[in-house]
Design a protein around this motif. Structure first.
Motif, PDB file in Angstrom:
ATOM      1  N   ASP A  58      62.717  66.589 -34.467  1.00 46.46           N
ATOM      2  CA  ASP A  58      63.055  67.696 -33.583  1.00 46.46           C
ATOM      3  C   ASP A  58      64.452  67.528 -33.015  1.00 46.46           C
ATOM      4  O   ASP A  58      65.176  68.507 -32.800  1.00 46.46           O
ATOM      5  CB  ASP A  58      62.038  67.767 -32.445  1.00 46.46           C
ATOM      6  N   VAL A  63      68.228  73.355 -33.491  1.00 52.21           N
ATOM      7  CA  VAL A  63      68.267  73.763 -32.092  1.00 52.21           C
ATOM      8  C   VAL A  63      68.930  72.674 -31.245  1.00 52.21           C
ATOM      9  O   VAL A  63      69.883  72.942 -30.513  1.00 52.21           O
ATOM     10  CB  VAL A  63      66.851  74.078 -31.575  1.00 52.21           C
ATOM     11  N   HIS A 127      71.788  76.254 -32.728  1.00 52.80           N
ATOM     12  CA  HIS A 127      71.106  77.528 -32.425  1.00 52.80           C
ATOM     13  C   HIS A 127      70.611  77.566 -30.981  1.00 52.80           C
ATOM     14  O   HIS A 127      70.495  76.537 -30.315  1.00 52.80           O
ATOM     15  CB  HIS A 127      69.925  77.720 -33.377  1.00 52.80           C
ATOM     16  N   TYR A 129      68.216  77.807 -27.861  1.00 54.92           N
ATOM     17  CA  TYR A 129      66.926  77.224 -27.521  1.00 54.92           C
ATOM     18  C   TYR A 129      66.119  78.250 -26.711  1.00 54.92           C
ATOM     19  O   TYR A 129      66.636  78.904 -25.811  1.00 54.92           O
ATOM     20  CB  TYR A 129      67.128  75.931 -26.707  1.00 54.92           C
ATOM     21  N   GLN A 134      59.337  76.002 -30.120  1.00 56.12           N
ATOM     22  CA  GLN A 134      60.298  76.442 -31.136  1.00 56.12           C
ATOM     23  C   GLN A 134      60.727  75.276 -32.014  1.00 56.12           C
ATOM     24  O   GLN A 134      61.062  75.500 -33.186  1.00 56.12           O
ATOM     25  CB  GLN A 134      61.508  77.073 -30.435  1.00 56.12           C
ATOM     26  N   GLU A 138      61.593  76.630 -36.128  1.00 49.36           N
ATOM     27  CA  GLU A 138      62.725  77.502 -35.807  1.00 49.36           C
ATOM     28  C   GLU A 138      62.686  78.823 -36.549  1.00 49.36           C
ATOM     29  O   GLU A 138      63.149  79.851 -36.040  1.00 49.36           O
ATOM     30  CB  GLU A 138      64.037  76.766 -36.122  1.00 49.36           C
ATOM     31  N   GLN A 143      66.757  83.280 -34.170  1.00 51.20           N
ATOM     32  CA  GLN A 143      67.784  82.285 -34.492  1.00 51.20           C
ATOM     33  C   GLN A 143      69.150  82.862 -34.166  1.00 51.20           C
ATOM     34  O   GLN A 143      69.723  83.617 -34.929  1.00 51.20           O
ATOM     35  CB  GLN A 143      67.701  81.871 -35.960  1.00 51.20           C
TER      36      GLN A 143
END
Length: 1414
Positions: A58, A63, A127, A129, A134, A138, A143
């Motif tokens: 992650d 993100v 991108h 958040y 998410q 994503e 996005q």
């Protein structure tokens, strides 16, 4: 920062305490929630949970992108000045590896302080958040990349957590913030401190933070915020933007409490609007959210609340609203059940003795044992009453039984107490009613206030409420008043001679009440109503009105009127007049399958068939225990299809049902059946017909009673059965279906049906007998009809005559047909001019009024007509035990002996119904007197009997058809010479018919058929006299010219027959005397031999007298009075100066040649005849005006001119009645000659005044139409100021038609002139109004309310007379009266000399009459 002034974009970096749990505590300081709420303010886009512990995957995603900061995206905000700011929000944090719980290694290996102070952020491909979910998914979220992969920070927003209970040491956070601020100041970028979680703030922390921000070394603005409530977030960012933008003026910081209050008010307002929206769109608690949501999505209120609180909160509001609706529905149902529960108890357990001593636990068992338990209660098996779907059954008023058990105890106790109280109240009221009956001081009309003092000491009076006392007293008053009124009406009937002189054509006059009451005031029944004199006078008025217009609708007995009873009895006669029981007929071989043809207008037949089929049980119907299969065949079409269906049908119908529900559909049925009868295809000859009034919606109105009457008349005319529509609409179709099947069951099978007598072959009777019965007599009308109805020779009445029956009897050696018309005395009075050869007058020997009405009716019956008196007693011994019966029987017998009548007594308990033969001598006498009676009707012009009826009655008895019952006279049929040869020889005048041998034998029917074929209308009578005795001419013309001014027309009774004047032979087109009628013959010797005339029973040239003089002489002998009968007090046409007054009704007067023909022309006062077709009088006002330029009727002009010329100073003008005989004769003369002179009549002014009022009274519609009566009453009664009265009267005049206005103006002007002579004529405006308003308005006197109002308001014309100059002449001068001529002047001279002012040219004098009329 963007350089554009219109749209500025700021890059804001949000920083604060970050790191491991050891450094920051269990939760963060709220940096993520603050950024989330600012960038995504919608409630559904706000996520309160954000984590900084991420996996390596992650952390390396697009993100986070291996950075320790998050890009939250772009937000647009508008300031209060209208400036729009754009914000790119970045949050500096520190992500912890979920494996090592150490910070992730990023591309910038610096600590948090250095990373936070970085003003240039680079991260390609990073991108936006949104939330923790998410990460790793994503592709499932929006996005949005960071612009250009880099940002330059314009300012910093430092978050400081002041919330309570997060296991964080405040000193540690302050040290971290102090160090962070030292680093940020080096960037020289604007900084704002933001206190987060202020909604749950620790006051000590908040105070400490406020002190810290105010420190000199810090000196930064502090904004108190709450991301959870969205308070001051937008303000913090906008304030930082203004500092960055270097806006002039220091922005004022809003306190958290004030900002939170504003947010709460906004939220509450939005919630209230949404709740109101739900009330509008959601009214049923069964509505579902997903459907309602789609309905509300387009509403701004819904969108606003969803944005503020989220869809979940909105859904909760919806559920609360639905729950409230259900609760309200349950409460409403509870109230309804509690309202119906007492009614259920009243219906099921009305007896207090049954439930007085039982407990509530035993009541449910008592209720379930009642017969009608299921009508009031219902058992629910699915759920309790509040959760059951039974609540949705709005139309079902039954009460769930579990509700009764739960909530019915208190209602039951109230019910028991109520029944006990009602029982006690009934006992007290009964005791009080008995006390009232025993008290002699209570009289009709005594007020409760006066009577209550008499009963103060009575126990029943003390314990009753005021309302119950008044109720019992009012009921007692109602009974004694009704009894007193009934007794008073009997008194009026017993004094029928007081009303005998009331003429039905005369205008109603209130002055007659005083004359009547003087004769009644000594009677106790009159005194009984002295305290309600208005109602007593109203009874007299109503009785006078009944004497004026005696109809069965206005009869005092109402539905018990003899006319209604007779119609019912005769209508129920079967075609063969046999008593046939349905039960007995059903035991015979009745067909089990019945086929019924239904015929109607439009689609009515189909609709009736569908309605009847719905009430059949599998096509079957059960009547008296037997089942019948009924096949219905509706036919919607014209009469041709109807006839074709009858002839071409392969099956045999059991009957035909003709249906109607309106006047148009009834006319349709009647016309079609008459067409079939005339065309020879009458279905009633082979098929039983029934006429039925259907129970459609359009029959439930005010015309249903008229529809029933007209339907019954059509059925009688067609000689078919009539099926009425019952009053109860619930069982209408069932009742009609039972009657239809019953009639079809008792009808004979098709092979055994006899042909019905066609409607075209109705025979005239040999003699006509009128039977009169008194309404209200204490016996049933069947008693006097059964001698005829049960005779095997009694036939059905003629079509359309449901008050008559035909009886065949042997009178001598021949069988004769006797038509007996049965009616009440008041109906017989109206039909007195109808041809009757004898009367059967029935009275009760227990009722004085019955004999009094009989005597009054007998007074006007011609002496030549035989009369049979029948006295009805209760039993044979009543003569010896009852004094009233003895007196009335004796008086009736003495009257019969003195007057020369037949008399018999009949006991109600005797076998009178088997004694038809007792009337045989009377019928023989009537048959022998037939020629004299018919000749009397021919000679009397007041008896408007058609010549055709006399001809048929004389010649074609028992065989010929009475074509018409019209009121006007038809000209008799004149057969040709060839046809006359076929007729039997004529009898000589006055030669009685031989009752032992028939006059015409069996060939009468052949003669009738031959004569009916020739229907040529005869021409008018034109006589040419070739030879005449001149002395006879002098005898005739002398007295007549003196009396009438010109020879009488042929309309008058002839003084001589054509044979006596020696007429020449007439051509075929000339008028002939009716064949077979008794032609009058007059010889000169007849004038000299009066005794011979009396012996023959009829005096030529004068009308025969009635029984009046004999009854008067009989009464005088009973009273031992030696006074001679007084003549008419008023002046009559035959003045004493010209001829000695003689009693017209006195047959003892010697009409010799010395007296002259003039005495034979005297008009009868007592004969009442039917109204003829109006020629002048009785026509509409618009039809009698002279022209548009002369809008005043000629007769009215002549009357006004005559009165103003001779009678303005005459005392009692328009109040004193003139001679009625003179008035009638004057009107007859005017009908013949509009220009004859009133002076030639030698009548009084009072007679002319009476004629003028009679002219207005004869109008079909009143001069003041009914449409203005209410407005006029409101003006007269409700207005007090003169200006208001004038304005109201002008409105009344404006609503009058033009012709009515012109005539009304002319009349009021005349009355104004009359009033100017009030000193002499004693006629004021009020007196004139009292005399004229009934004539001009024709008030309704058929009900008590109208009669009472009539007694109160009798001066509606008075204001018109008083304000005549202002209303009609603009307060100008009233036109002067006509010139008063000299005493020697005549009316003809006056018409030549009169000079009218220009103001009354609208009503000019009539043009001079032609010379022939002078």
């Amino acid at each position: 920062m963007s350089k554009s002034k219109d749209s500025r974009c700021f890059n804001i970096c949000v920083v604060g305490l970050s790191g491991t749990e050891k450094e920051k505590g269990t939760v963060g300081v709220g940096k993520s929630c603050l950024c989330n709420r600012f960038v995504h303010p919608a409630a559904d886009d706000y996520y309160p949970e954000h984590t900084s512990i991420l996996s390596q995957m992650d952390f390396s995603g697009r993100v986070v992108n291996n950075d320790h900061y998050l890009y939250w995206g772009k937000a647009s905000k508008v300031t209060g000045d209208g400036l729009q700011y754009m914000f790119n929000v970045v949050e500096q944090t520190e992500f912890i590896d979920d494996a090592t719980f150490l910070p992730h290694k990023s591309t910038v290996p610096h600590n948090y302080f250095k990373r936070s102070a970085s003003v240039k952020l680079n991260s390609a491909g990073k991108h936006m958040y949104i939330c923790t979910d998410q990460l790793g998914l994503e592709q499932d979220y929006e996005q949005t990349p960071m612009p250009d992969g880099k940002l330059f920070v314009d300012g910093f927003l430092v978050c400081i957590d002041v919330g309570d209970g997060f296991q964080r040491i405040q000193e540690t956070q302050l040290k971290f913030i102090d160090k962070l601020l030292s680093t940020l100041r080096r960037t020289k970028k604007p900084i704002i401190l933001c206190a987060t979680k202020c909604d749950i703030a620790n006051e000590d922390y908040l105070k400490e933070m406020r002190a810290y921000s105010a420190m000199r070394k810090v000196s930064l603005p502090l904004v108190e915020t709450s991301a959870e409530r969205n308070v001051n977030l937008e303000f913090a960012f906008l304030m930082l933007a203004q500092i960055i933008d270097k806006v002039k003026g220091k922005p004022k910081i809003i306190a958290f409490m004030d900002a939170a209050k504003l947010v709460k008010e906004q939220l509450d307002h939005a919630t209230l609007k949404y709740e109101y929206l739900l009330k509008q769109f959601v009214v049923d608690y069964h509505d579902e959210w997903h459907i309602t949501k789609k309905t509300l999505e387009g509403q701004a209120t819904h969108a606003q609340l969803v944005a503020l609180q989220g869809e979940k909160k909105v859904h909760e509001l919806f559920m609360v609203h639905v729950s409230r609706l259900k609760s309200e529905h349950c409460e409403q149902a509870k109230r309804k059940y509690l309202e119906h529960l007492p009614k259920a108890f009243d219906s099921l357990i009305p007896n207090v003795e049954e439930i007085e001593n039982i407990s509530w636990s035993n009541v449910p068992a008592v209720l379930q044992g009642k017969q009608h338990y299921s009508t009031w209660f219902v058992h629910l098996s699915d759920a309790s009453w509040s959760d059951s779907c039974f609540l949705d059954e709005i139309r079902d008023t039954r009460i769930p039984f579990d509700f009764v058990i739960e909530h019915g105890a208190s209602t039951f106790e109230c019910h028991v107490q109520k029944l006990i109280a009602l029982r006690k109240t009934r006992q007290l009221k009964a005791e009080f009613a008995e006390v009232l009956k025993a008290t002699s001081q209570i009289y009709p009309g005594k007020t409760w206030e006066d009577a209550s003092r008499l009963f103060v000491e009575q126990l029943c009076f003390k314990y009753l409420s005021d309302q119950d006392r008044a109720e019992v007293y009012q009921e007692h008053q109602r009974r004694i008043i009704a009894k007193a009124k009934e007794d008073y009406h009997e008194l009026l009937l017993e004094n029928s001679e007081l009303f005998a002189e009331v003429d039905r054509k005369e205008v109603f006059n209130f002055d007659k009440i005083s004359d009547i009451t003087v004769s009644l005031e000594n009677d106790s029944r009159y005194e009984a109503l002295k305290h309600i004199s208005a109602e007593r006078d109203a009874l007299v008025l109503k009785h006078i009105f009944f004497v004026h217009r005696p109809t069965k609708e206005s009869c005092f007995t109402q539905e018990r009127c003899i006319d209604y009873q007779v119609e019912k009895v005769i209508a129920n006669m079967s075609p063969q007049n046999k008593s046939r029981s349905l039960d007995n007929l059903l035991k015979l071989e009745s067909p089990e399958k019945l086929a019924l043809l239904i015929f109607g207008d439009g689609r009515l037949a189909t609709q009736v068939a569908e309605a009847l089929n719905r009430h059949l049980h599998g096509g079957k119907c059960k009547v008296n225990g037997k089942w019948f299969k009924l096949e219905l065949s509706p036919l919607d079409g014209d009469v041709t299809a109807f006839n074709r269906q009858l002839q071409n049908s392969s099956r045999e119908f059991s009957g035909c049902l003709c249906v109607f529900n309106s006047f148009s559909s009834l006319r349709y049925i009647s016309s079609n059946l008459e067409y079939l009868a005339k065309s020879g295809n009458e279905p009633s000859g082979v098929l039983p017909l029934m006429l039925m009034l259907t129970s459609q919606k359009d029959t439930v109105n005010q015309n249903v009673h008229l529809l029933k009457q007209q339907g019954q008349k059509v059925a009688n005319m067609l000689q078919i059965a009539f099926i009425n529509c019952p009053a109860s609409t619930k069982s209408t179709w069932e009742a009609q279906l039972d009657e239809i099947v019953s009639r079809l069951a008792i009808s004979p099978p098709p092979a055994a049906r006899p042909p019905r007598m066609s409607m075209r072959f109705e025979y005239e009777p040999d003699i006509r007998i009128g039977m009169c019965v008194m309404c209200g007599d204490p016996f049933n009308v069947d008693l006097v009809l059964t001698p005829f109805l049960e005779s095997q020779f009694c036939m059905n009445p003629q079509s359309g005559q449901n008050d008559s029956l035909i009886l065949e009897m042997f009178l001598g050696a021949r069988r004769k047909k006797i038509k007996i018309t049965v009616s009440s005395y008041h109906t017989a009075t109206l039909n007195r001019s109808n041809l009757f050869h004898g009367y059967i007058l029935v009275y009760s020997a227990k009722r004085r009024a019955s004999l009094s009405v009989l005597i009054s009716f007998l007074s006007d019956v011609l002496e030549v007509i035989p009369v049979q008196l029948v006295a009805i007693t209760e039993n044979n011994n009543e003569f010896f035990v009852d004094e009233t019966t003895k007196e009335l029987l004796s008086e009736g017998e003495r009257i019969a002996n003195e007057v020369g009548l037949k008399f018999m007594t009949v006991s109600a308990r005797s076998r009178f119904h088997r004694q038809t033969e007792v009337f045989t001598p009377f019928f023989q006498q009537a048959l022998q007197s037939k020629p004299s009676v018919e000749e009397t009707y021919q000679l009397d012009p007041t008896l408007d009997v058609s010549t055709e009826m006399l001809n048929q009655s004389s010649v074609f008895s028992s065989s010929s058809l009475s074509d018409s019952d019209d009121d006007y006279t038809h000209t008799g049929y004149s057969p040709s010479v060839e046809e006359r040869k076929l007729l039997p020889p004529e009898r000589k005048p006055h030669e009685p018919e031989d009752i032992t041998s028939g006059c015409y034998g069996q060939d009468a029917d052949k003669y009738r058929r031959l004569l009916v074929m020739n229907d040529k209308k005869p021409t008018d009578l034109k006589m040419q006299i070739n030879k005449l005795d001149m002395k006879f001419i002098e005898k005739l013309s002398g007295p007549i010219s003196k009396s009438f001014g010109k020879p009488p027309s042929m309309h008058w009774a002839p003084l001589a027959s054509i044979d006596d004047v020696n007429l020449p032979e007439m051509s075929s087109g000339a008028h002939r005397w009716p064949i077979g009628s008794s032609r009058p013959s007059l010889n000169l010797s007849d004038f000299d031999d009066g005794n011979k005339q009396e012996e023959r029973g009829l005096e030529r040239g004068r009308r025969p007298s009635s029984y009046k003089h004999r009854l008067s002489a009989f009464k005088n002998s009973l009273e031992n009075s030696n006074k001679a009968p007084s003549g008419d007090s008023q002046e009559t046409l035959l003045e004493h100066a010209r001829i000695t007054k003689v009693g017209i009704d006195n047959p003892a007067v010697d009409f010799s040649s010395d007296v002259g023909i003039e005495r034979k022309q005297k008009v009868f006062k007592r004969f009442r005849h039917r109204k003829k077709k109006p020629i002048y009088f009785g026509r509409h006002l618009k039809d009698v005006v002279q022209s548009e330029d002369k809008p005043i009727p000629l007769f009215l002009e002549k009357c006004v001119h005559y009165i103003e010329m001779k009678g303005l100073d005459l005392e009692g003008l328009y109040r004193v009645s003139g001679s009625k005989a003179d008035q009638n004769l004057l009107q007859e003369h005017f009908e013949k000659d509009n220009y004859f002179s009133f002076d030639s009549m030698h009548v009084t002014v009072h007679t002319i005044a009476g004629c003028m009022k009679a002219f207005f009274n004869a109008l079909p519609e009143p001069l003041l139409p009914f449409s203005v009566h209410k407005l006029l009453a409101d003006v007269v009664v409700g207005s007090s100021l003169e200006s208001e009265i004038l304005m109201g009267l002008e409105k009344v005049l404006a609503k009058l038609p033009k012709v009515n206005y012109d005539v009304f103006k002319y009349l009021i002007t005349h009355l104004y002139r009359v009033c100017q002579h009030r000193e002499n004529n004693k006629m004021s405006e009020e007196n004139l109004s009292i005399c004229f308003w009934p004539t001009l308005m024709k008030p309704n006197l058929t009900d008590m309310a109208s009669i009472t109002a009539t007694l109160v308001n009798r001066t509606p014309i008075q204001p018109f007379i008083m304000h005549c100059p202002a209303l009609f002449y603009n307060n100008g001068e009233i036109p002067m009266s006509v010139m008063r001529p000299a005493a020697s002047s005549t009316e003809d001279d006056f018409e030549d000399k009169v000079v009218l002012p220009a103001t009354i040219l609208i009503c000019p004098m009539p043009s001079p009459p032609p010379e022939s009329s002078v």
